[in-house]
Design an enzyme around this catalytic site. Structure first.
Site, short mmCIF file in Angstrom:
data_model
loop_
_atom_site.label_atom_id
_atom_site.label_comp_id
_atom_site.label_asym_id
_atom_site.label_seq_id
_atom_site.Cartn_x
_atom_site.Cartn_y
_atom_site.Cartn_z
N PHE A 133 48.32 30.50 -7.20
CA PHE A 133 47.53 31.16 -8.24
C PHE A 133 47.83 32.65 -8.22
O PHE A 133 47.70 33.30 -7.18
CB PHE A 133 46.03 30.93 -8.03
CG PHE A 133 45.23 31.45 -9.20
CD1 PHE A 133 45.15 30.72 -10.38
CD2 PHE A 133 44.58 32.67 -9.14
CE1 PHE A 133 44.45 31.20 -11.48
CE2 PHE A 133 43.86 33.16 -10.22
CZ PHE A 133 43.80 32.42 -11.40
N ASP A 177 51.87 37.87 -2.83
CA ASP A 177 50.59 38.06 -3.53
C ASP A 177 49.50 38.02 -2.46
O ASP A 177 49.13 36.96 -1.98
CB ASP A 177 50.43 36.95 -4.57
CG ASP A 177 49.07 37.01 -5.27
OD1 ASP A 177 48.18 37.73 -4.79
OD2 ASP A 177 48.92 36.32 -6.30
N LYS A 216 41.06 42.41 -5.42
CA LYS A 216 39.82 41.88 -4.83
C LYS A 216 39.17 42.85 -3.83
O LYS A 216 38.49 43.78 -4.24
CB LYS A 216 40.10 40.53 -4.19
CG LYS A 216 40.34 39.41 -5.23
CD LYS A 216 40.41 38.07 -4.56
CE LYS A 216 40.65 36.91 -5.51
NZ LYS A 216 39.46 36.47 -6.22
C1 LIG Z 1 46.15 35.02 -4.84
C2 LIG Z 1 45.56 35.52 -6.12
N1 LIG Z 1 46.33 36.21 -6.98
C3 LIG Z 1 45.84 36.69 -8.12
C4 LIG Z 1 44.53 36.48 -8.49
C5 LIG Z 1 44.03 37.03 -9.79
O1 LIG Z 1 43.23 38.13 -9.56
P1 LIG Z 1 42.30 38.70 -10.75
O2 LIG Z 1 41.31 37.64 -11.06
O3 LIG Z 1 41.70 39.94 -10.16
O4 LIG Z 1 43.19 38.98 -11.90
C6 LIG Z 1 43.69 35.76 -7.64
C7 LIG Z 1 42.29 35.48 -8.02
O5 LIG Z 1 41.65 34.57 -7.55
C8 LIG Z 1 44.21 35.27 -6.43
O6 LIG Z 1 43.46 34.57 -5.57
#
Ligand SMILES: Cc1ncc(COP(=O)(O)O)c(C=O)c1O
Length: 405
Positions: free
Chosen positions: A140, A225, A254
């Protein structure tokens, strides 16, 4: 501490786009790892806003930083820089592999920047053919069209017309599949070092080494990520620090703002130089208010005591969940790292993670799921021991209710 009774959950369905289905509870106040709803009902927070509230709710260092900056300077256009942004970028570069920082407002935006940078770098250095992005099933990376297409769940990216091209999805932790798919046309490999939304799935050390060496062999970039794993979540400042692998680009969001929206993309000078003036940008990225909070977050999180505390608290969760499992036999495994913990349901409870979450709310506990089969906990990194103990007692009562049907 009651809320505004004129504002109700029913209004959500009237005035909000229906892409979420929030619970009936409307929280109005938080302090540390406790939250209260409109009725004054108290909850222990094991969810932490999905790995966001890394210092709990209304931590004095963060409210202090926000108030102080709020009385000084809120926002500037990117035609000028600002002191909090310079300080935060310096903190991030001095504590990681990175030499350069780009600020954004969300995980998706930081990942969007990372992917665009990787494409631009490959185009500038090697030509238009080198555009393949390798990503992994269940990953994700956010909800912009590029990031959701790189993410490994087609259900999230289908239904919006033609997708960004040249994205290959492979099974996670499968070295042979990676060897077979990568070529000199690969521009980047993007992964979470510990998959969060996908179900709390750790990358194998051997897989990470293969990612790095195959990327090097084919002049591809490695993008980590760390939106969910970063800023102390795993007991290191960033999860890559406990692996043998250093990425070329890393994204953070986050917990970086502890609840205030901010994100960052980190990279080296050599790679960063390909995002030349005018190639990318954001109105709010590097906003002084957000960066002031980010500085306060890192001040508290990036020290040995806080990071060691994460590992101690992880052990408390593991011990507590094992005890619950000994009694009720609901999990096949407790996995994850630091305070990114997944309790995987066994075959008797397959697909019923949401039932545990709902039962927990009834017992005064906020928890999360990661897919249909994993109950997830991402509490504050400084959650008091007493709150862990009491939260686990509430969770045990929730488990007992689900088991009793
Ligand atoms: C690993 C990862 N990348 C990206 C995101 C997306 O982040 P945002 O919701 O702040 O755009 C998330 C959100 O859960 C995530 O867990």
């Amino acid at each position: 501490m009651s809320g505004n009774k004129n504002l109700t959950r029913a209004q959500f369905d009237e005035v909000m786009v229906p892409n979420y289905a929030p619970s009936a509870v409307i929280p109005v106040k938080g302090e540390g790892s406790r939250v209260w709803d409109q009725e004054g009902k108290e909850f222990i927070d094991f969810a932490g806003g999905i790995a966001v509230n890394c210092l709990g709710h209304c931590h004095p260092a963060l409210t202090g930083a926000l108030q102080e900056q709020g009385n000084k300077l809120w926002h500037l256009a990117n035609v000028m820089t600002n002191e909090p942004a310079l300080e935060l970028a310096t903190r991030l570069t001095s504590s990681t592999f990175a030499e350069k920082v780009y600020f954004a407002n969300s995980g998706a935006e930081a990942n969007e920047a990372a992917l665009k940078l990787a494409r631009r770098y490959a185009l500038d250095k090697f030509g238009a053919e080198k555009d393949q992005i390798i990503a992994f099933d269940k990953a994700f990376h956010g909800r912009t069209f590029f990031t959701v297409s790189v993410g490994g769940q087609a259900a999230y990216s289908d239904g919006f017309g033609p997708k960004p091209q040249s994205i290959t999805h492979l099974p996670f932790n499968d070295v042979a599949a990676l060897e077979a798919a990568i070529s000199d046309n690969t521009c980047a490999i993007m992964l979470e070092p510990l998959q969060g939304e996908g179900g709390i799935i750790d990358a194998d050390p051997e897989f990470l080494k293969a990612v790095r060496s195959l990327a090097d062999k084919h002049n591809a970039l490695v993008i980590f990520d760390e939106v969910q794993t970063g800023v102390g979540r795993t007991g290191e400042l960033f999860a890559y620090m406990s692996t043998d692998v250093v990425p070329d680009i890393l994204t953070s969001a986050k917990a970086l703002g502890g609840g205030f929206p901010i994100a960052a993309m980190l990279t080296t000078t050599e790679i960063a130089k390909h995002l030349k003036i005018g190639t990318h940008g954001s109105t709010y990225g590097g906003n002084p208010l957000a960066c002031a909070v980010g500085n306060a977050v890192l001040e508290v999180v990036n020290n040995e005591e806080t990071l060691a505390g994460v590992k101690q608290r992880e052990q408390m969760f593991r011990d507590g969940l094992t005890k619950i499992n000994d009694k009720y036999d609901v999990f096949s495994e407790v996995r994850g790292k630091g305070l990114l913990i997944g309790a995987v349901l066994n075959s008797k409870f397959e697909g019923r993670a949401r039932d545990f979450l709902v039962a927990s709310v009834g017992e005064g506990l906020m928890s999360l799921i990661a897919g249909a089969n994993v109950v997830r906990f991402t509490p504050s990194l400084v959650i008091p021991e007493a709150d862990i103990k009491e939260g686990l007692e509430r969770f045990e009562r929730a488990v007992a209710k689900v088991v009793a049907g």
